[in-house]
Design an enzyme around this catalytic site. Structure first.
Site, PDB file in Angstrom:
ATOM      1  N   GLY A   2       0.821  -1.218   0.000  1.00 44.42           N
ATOM      2  CA  GLY A   2       0.000   0.000   0.000  1.00 44.42           C
ATOM      3  C   GLY A   2       0.849   1.260   0.000  1.00 44.42           C
ATOM      4  O   GLY A   2       0.396   2.316  -0.454  1.00 44.42           O
ATOM      5  N   GLU A  46       1.537   1.763  -3.517  1.00 44.17           N
ATOM      6  CA  GLU A  46       0.264   2.144  -4.150  1.00 44.17           C
ATOM      7  C   GLU A  46      -0.068   3.612  -3.865  1.00 44.17           C
ATOM      8  O   GLU A  46      -0.602   4.316  -4.719  1.00 44.17           O
ATOM      9  CB  GLU A  46      -0.863   1.236  -3.654  1.00 44.17           C
ATOM     10  CG  GLU A  46      -0.713  -0.199  -4.178  1.00 44.17           C
ATOM     11  CD  GLU A  46      -1.834  -1.089  -3.681  1.00 44.17           C
ATOM     12  OE1 GLU A  46      -1.807  -1.432  -2.484  1.00 44.17           O
ATOM     13  OE2 GLU A  46      -2.738  -1.410  -4.469  1.00 44.17           O
ATOM     14  N   GLU A  62       2.367  -8.100  -2.127  1.00 40.26           N
ATOM     15  CA  GLU A  62       1.098  -8.656  -1.644  1.00 40.26           C
ATOM     16  C   GLU A  62       0.906 -10.141  -1.934  1.00 40.26           C
ATOM     17  O   GLU A  62       0.417 -10.877  -1.085  1.00 40.26           O
ATOM     18  CB  GLU A  62      -0.085  -7.868  -2.230  1.00 40.26           C
ATOM     19  CG  GLU A  62      -0.336  -6.531  -1.555  1.00 40.26           C
ATOM     20  CD  GLU A  62       0.443  -5.386  -2.170  1.00 40.26           C
ATOM     21  OE1 GLU A  62       1.400  -5.647  -2.935  1.00 40.26           O
ATOM     22  OE2 GLU A  62       0.100  -4.228  -1.894  1.00 40.26           O
TER      23      GLU A  62
HETATM   24  N1  COA Z   1       2.717  -2.662   9.634  1.00 40.30           N
HETATM   25  C1  COA Z   1       2.933  -2.515  10.955  1.00 40.30           C
HETATM   26  N2  COA Z   1       4.164  -2.458  11.492  1.00 40.30           N
HETATM   27  C2  COA Z   1       5.201  -2.560  10.642  1.00 40.30           C
HETATM   28  C3  COA Z   1       5.045  -2.734   9.246  1.00 40.30           C
HETATM   29  C4  COA Z   1       3.722  -2.782   8.742  1.00 40.30           C
HETATM   30  N3  COA Z   1       3.474  -2.907   7.434  1.00 40.30           N
HETATM   31  N4  COA Z   1       6.275  -2.812   8.675  1.00 40.30           N
HETATM   32  C5  COA Z   1       7.161  -2.698   9.676  1.00 40.30           C
HETATM   33  N5  COA Z   1       6.522  -2.547  10.858  1.00 40.30           N
HETATM   34  C6  COA Z   1       7.101  -2.425  12.199  1.00 40.30           C
HETATM   35  C7  COA Z   1       7.792  -3.728  12.602  1.00 40.30           C
HETATM   36  O1  COA Z   1       6.848  -4.645  13.114  1.00 40.30           O
HETATM   37  C8  COA Z   1       8.754  -3.225  13.635  1.00 40.30           C
HETATM   38  O2  COA Z   1       8.102  -2.970  14.862  1.00 40.30           O
HETATM   39  P1  COA Z   1       8.518  -3.782  16.199  1.00 40.30           P
HETATM   40  O3  COA Z   1       9.945  -3.452  16.415  1.00 40.30           O
HETATM   41  O4  COA Z   1       7.583  -3.219  17.217  1.00 40.30           O
HETATM   42  O5  COA Z   1       8.270  -5.205  15.879  1.00 40.30           O
HETATM   43  C9  COA Z   1       9.171  -1.874  13.072  1.00 40.30           C
HETATM   44  O6  COA Z   1       8.153  -1.484  12.162  1.00 40.30           O
HETATM   45  C10 COA Z   1      10.473  -1.942  12.322  1.00 40.30           C
HETATM   46  O7  COA Z   1      10.378  -2.985  11.366  1.00 40.30           O
HETATM   47  P2  COA Z   1      11.550  -4.017  11.105  1.00 40.30           P
HETATM   48  O8  COA Z   1      11.010  -5.146  10.290  1.00 40.30           O
HETATM   49  O9  COA Z   1      12.227  -4.369  12.399  1.00 40.30           O
HETATM   50  O10 COA Z   1      12.542  -3.099  10.261  1.00 40.30           O
HETATM   51  P3  COA Z   1      13.489  -3.502   9.047  1.00 40.30           P
HETATM   52  O11 COA Z   1      14.239  -2.275   8.706  1.00 40.30           O
HETATM   53  O12 COA Z   1      14.233  -4.751   9.364  1.00 40.30           O
HETATM   54  O13 COA Z   1      12.465  -3.878   7.833  1.00 40.30           O
HETATM   55  C11 COA Z   1      10.594  -3.541   6.344  1.00 40.30           C
HETATM   56  C12 COA Z   1      11.587  -2.906   7.333  1.00 40.30           C
HETATM   57  C13 COA Z   1       9.581  -2.490   5.982  1.00 40.30           C
HETATM   58  C14 COA Z   1      11.355  -4.006   5.093  1.00 40.30           C
HETATM   59  C15 COA Z   1       9.914  -4.770   7.009  1.00 40.30           C
HETATM   60  O14 COA Z   1       9.404  -4.354   8.289  1.00 40.30           O
HETATM   61  C16 COA Z   1       8.771  -5.318   6.205  1.00 40.30           C
HETATM   62  O15 COA Z   1       8.997  -6.080   5.266  1.00 40.30           O
HETATM   63  N6  COA Z   1       7.525  -4.954   6.579  1.00 40.30           N
HETATM   64  C17 COA Z   1       6.349  -5.478   5.949  1.00 40.30           C
HETATM   65  C18 COA Z   1       6.115  -4.721   4.654  1.00 40.30           C
HETATM   66  C19 COA Z   1       5.015  -5.349   3.824  1.00 40.30           C
HETATM   67  O16 COA Z   1       5.035  -6.518   3.478  1.00 40.30           O
HETATM   68  N7  COA Z   1       4.045  -4.503   3.471  1.00 40.30           N
HETATM   69  C20 COA Z   1       3.016  -4.890   2.561  1.00 40.30           C
HETATM   70  C21 COA Z   1       1.751  -5.113   3.240  1.00 40.30           C
HETATM   71  S1  COA Z   1       0.556  -5.592   2.055  1.00 40.30           S
END
Ligand code: COA
Length: 262
Positions: free
Chosen positions: A112, A115, A135
């Site tokens: 998103g 998006e 996704e």
């Molecule tokens: N929603 C809620 N919280 C999120 C998030 C999301 N989409 N993405 C990251 N966070 C939170 C993590 O849970 C973490 O919180 P915590 O320490 O309380 O657990 C914090 O943000 C930092 O994330 P972290 O994964 O430790 O950082 P990173 O630098 O290693 O990685 C990302 C960052 C964004 C690459 C990874 O968090 C990720 O892949 N997130 C999911 C993204 C995703 O798939 N989005 C599409 C949804 S359809």
């Protein structure tokens, strides 16, 4: 992070900057964030002092990590349907904005988050930005317009590569794909760089810019012959504007035009 004010609004001259302000959650899109984007987007649409809108994220890690996956964990199937509808209703005013909207992608833009950037007219990325639509790796598809908008921007084959492989692009790759318009020079703030880059928009003729956006958008929905007719209609709106007369006068007087948006 403030869930009371998940999006902040600042003004830089004629440019309004909306900042997703949930750094601890990678600026993920919660329900409150979508509602705030909708409210502020509608407010800015009616504000004649604003000539362009920039969307960015707080901090230097994330533009937006997409749906708030923690919030989503507690949602029923129906809650998710309602949330997906919210993307449409709340992002509509930015999507259909008559003022150019530019994403300053300061870090990861996933799901998103990308998006949201696709709703914008132009995209500038920090050199360390990462863009993707993961996704399908989560058992869903992009639901905030991603499947429709990405192919229009990068073409069908690349859209399928991005979505089916869950590919993540770095900024240079995104630039080569045409997914972003510009990568900011290393060591500069992507927001400052974006504000400097879009100065011609902020100083430009708003009626002409709105007409150009409307004409380009219309081209997706109608056959060429009908699009060419529509272009005439949008051209006419510019023809009747004081700004057009001002531009001619400024040219004759060898000075920069001052556009009033009238
Ligand atoms: N929603 C809620 N919280 C999120 C998030 C999301 N989409 N993405 C990251 N966070 C939170 C993590 O849970 C973490 O919180 P915590 O320490 O309380 O657990 C914090 O943000 C930092 O994330 P972290 O994964 O430790 O950082 P990173 O630098 O290693 O990685 C990302 C960052 C964004 C690459 C990874 O968090 C990720 O892949 N997130 C999911 C993204 C995703 O798939 N989005 C599409 C949804 S359809």
């Amino acid at each position: 992070m403030s869930d009371d004010a998940p999006v902040s609004l600042t003004r830089h001259g004629r440019v309004a900057v909306l900042t997703l302000d949930r750094e601890a959650r990678m600026n993920a899109l919660s329900r409150a964030t979508l509602l705030a984007l909708g409210r502020l987007g509608r407010e800015l649409a009616d504000d004649a002092s604003v000539r362009a809108i920039v969307l960015t994220g707080a901090g230097d890690k994330a533009f937006c990590a997409g749906a708030d996956l923690k919030e989503r964990q507690g949602m029923t199937e129906n809650d998710v349907r309602v949330q997906v509808d919210l993307y449409r209703s709340e992002l509509a005013s930015l999507d259909r904005s008559k003022k150019p909207v530019v994403a300053a992608i300061n870090g990861v833009a996933l799901g998103g988050g990308l998006e949201l950037a696709l709703v914008c007219d132009l995209r500038v990325a920090a050199p360390g930005a990462v863009l993707g639509l993961p996704e399908t790796t989560l058992g869903i598809i992009p639901g905030a317009g991603g499947t429709q908008r990405i192919a229009r921007i990068v073409g069908e084959a690349r859209a399928k590569e991005l979505i089916l492989l869950g590919r993540r692009l770095d900024a240079d790759e995104a630039l080569r794909w045409g997914l972003v318009n510009r990568v900011s020079p290393a060591g500069t703030s992507v927001l400052d760089d974006t504000l400097a880059w879009l100065a011609p928009i902020a100083d430009g003729a708003p009626i002409a810019q709105a007409a150009a956006l409307a004409a380009i958008e219309a081209s997706y929905d109608v056959p060429l012959a009908q699009g060419l007719e529509l272009e005439k209609v949008f051209y006419d709106a510019c023809l009747r504007s004081e700004d057009r007369v001002e531009a001619l006068r400024a040219f004759a007087e060898k000075r920069r035009p001052v556009f009033q948006g009238r």
